[in-house]
Scaffold this active site. Structure first.
Site, PDB file in Angstrom:
ATOM      1  N   GLY A   3       2.544  13.398  -0.172  1.00  0.00           N
ATOM      2  CA  GLY A   3       3.888  14.031   0.132  1.00  0.00           C
ATOM      3  C   GLY A   3       4.488  14.058  -1.611  1.00  0.00           C
ATOM      4  O   GLY A   3       5.294  14.670  -1.215  1.00  0.00           O
ATOM      5  N   CYS A  50      -6.307  18.863  -9.635  1.00  0.00           N
ATOM      6  CA  CYS A  50      -6.137  17.500 -10.683  1.00  0.00           C
ATOM      7  C   CYS A  50      -7.639  17.966 -11.350  1.00  0.00           C
ATOM      8  O   CYS A  50      -8.173  16.308 -12.233  1.00  0.00           O
ATOM      9  CB  CYS A  50      -5.738  16.726 -10.614  1.00  0.00           C
TER      10      CYS A  50
END
Length: 472
Positions: free
Chosen positions: A287, A406
């Protein structure tokens, strides 16, 4: 950042310490060794094994164990190179427990501060006693470690060490070669060096509960080395912090969330959210980005966060509750594909932080460098393109879609976008500079992709801003 190791002998192992069948309860060093052995056996994420094997250790011992596990993974080649110089037995013929125990011992002797060599040797050899290993093995490991300890001052430093004339960069050669081709020799070497050091602890201020000036001042009053991040308007970095996150001022009040600066900047590519659009976070995880979108949302807006994995879904809810953002979010435990089958109302904006190799966050997850293989990239690309295509079907006629990973690898980044745009001609790529602070424009490449390489103050990352029709 893993806590610094203690400067005095470890305390007695608590009664609740974890214990393997037929063996003594685990202390910090034993837990680190068992974690590394379990990881070597299946190469699943090392944290899965670490969390299982350190349950019951007190926070100080658990932090030390993590510094040992991550330290060995960050410096593995250098440790093995050193061991081979002082061992009559080839590393290839050593049993895994022997080699891992030596690695943990040499790490403490050469690379960790505040641990006397004799204490490191004695405590490391004691792990073999706890594991009921034969006396001859204890003598062998003790001898190698004591020899290295006696010569520690004369041994080459890690950044000067070379194996057969080549610098020891503690990464697999296939990955180094890829980065040299993509970034050049100097930057590829710098990326490896960054990956071999613990990262800064970086926070994002929850603007619904606090502001950066106020929170920064509270950290400074506690004697912490805190500063504003150079690019993110909500970022604070803490250098040399070794305590628990929960002990920081403002944690209980939901004043901040842990999030790297690169990830903070990626969320900005969705553009202004104060008009209250419906936004989908297609792979919400814990989150970090969900909460960033929710705190920036206008009064009428709503973030729908989709996360399939049960443990992450639970933590996602807990994090949003602590931050006071639960009312601004709708959580869905499902895969993105399952969610799409319900034919929800189209979204004005979608963020897809896709599953990836993670090669941009190796400094945070050091096992990644040893677990990934070149063939993994094609598999990730297939998944990423499928998810991106699913998002296109959920986006409204004039919506914005941000794709992020990423990863540093072109197969997962530029190539995915090129394939997507070929299949979806109604989408166009926007220049990421449009949505980022001027100071962050240097992190955007000539194609308009947000593409920071790993650096001391931020992770490696990739993000592309895609627009269907006219912008919001």
């Amino acid at each position: 950042m893993p806590p610094s190791p203690p400067s005095r002998p470890l305390p007695t192992v608590p009664v609740s310490a974890p214990q393997l069948p037929g063996k003594a309860p685990l202390n910090a060093r034993s837990a680190a060794i068992e974690t590394l052995l379990a990881w070597m056996d299946d190469h699943k994420p090392v944290d899965l094994h670490f969390n299982r094997l350190t349950t019951g250790l007190d926070p100080r011992d658990r932090g030390f164990a993590k510094s040992l596990v991550y330290g060995v993974l960050r410096h593995r080649q250098y440790l093995d190179w050193t061991i081979q110089r002082f061992s009559k037995h080839p590393l290839a013929k050593m049993k895994p427990r022997t080699l891992v125990t030596l690695e943990v011992g040499v790490l403490q002797i050469l690379l960790l501060d505040r641990i006397p060599g004799s204490a490191a040797v004695n405590a490391t050899v004691d792990t073999l006693k706890r594991a009921k290993q034969p006396r001859w093995l204890l003598g062998f490991v003790n001898g190698v470690l004591r020899t290295i300890s006696r010569q520690a001052q004369q041994l080459e430093q890690e950044e000067e060490a070379r194996d057969q004339g080549r610098p020891i960069l503690n990464h697999p050669q296939w990955l180094i070669a890829r980065w040299q081709q993509q970034f050049g020799l100097q930057q590829a070497t710098a990326i490896c060096r960054v990956n071999n050091r613990p990262p800064l602890l970086t926070l994002r201020v929850n603007s619904r509960r606090s502001d950066r000036t106020e929170l920064l001042q509270s950290f400074l009053e506690q004697g912490l080395e805190a500063r504003s991040c150079p690019h993110s308007p909500l970022g604070i970095s803490l250098a040399n912090y070794s305590g628990q996150i929960t002990d920081l001022p403002g944690f209980t009040q939901g004043s901040f969330v842990v999030q790297d600066e690169s990830a903070q900047l990626a969320s900005l590519l969705l553009g202004p959210l104060d008009r209250g659009p419906r936004i989908l976070d297609g792979c919400a995880g814990l989150g970090g980005k969900t909460s960033h979108l929710a705190q920036a949302m206008g009064r009428e807006g709503m973030v729908v966060a989709v996360e399939p994995e049960a443990r992450r879904f639970q933590l996602l809810g807990e994090n949003l509750d602590r931050l006071g953002l639960a009312a601004r979010t709708t959580l869905i435990q499902a895969t993105l594909e399952e969610f799409a089958l319900g034919q929800p109302q189209p979204f004005e904006a979608i963020l897809l932080d896709a599953p990836c190799s993670g090669s941009g966050v190796i400094r945070r997850q050091p096992d990644i460098r040893w677990s990934r293989q070149p063939g993994d990239l094609a598999r990730y690309q297939q998944t990423q393109l499928a998810l991106l295509t699913t998002c296109a079907g959920l986006l409204g006629a004039k919506g914005r879609l941000v794709y992020a990973t990423c990863s540093l690898e072109p197969e997962e980044n530029q190539e995915v976008i090129a394939l997507f745009l070929k299949e979806q001609p109604d989408f166009r790529l926007e220049d990421a500079r449009t949505y980022l602070p001027v100071s962050a424009h240097a992190l955007v490449d000539e194609q308009g992709f947000f593409r920071p390489a790993p650096a001391p103050d931020h992770d490696g990352f990739f993000a592309a801003a895609l627009c269907r029709g006219s912008a919001l």
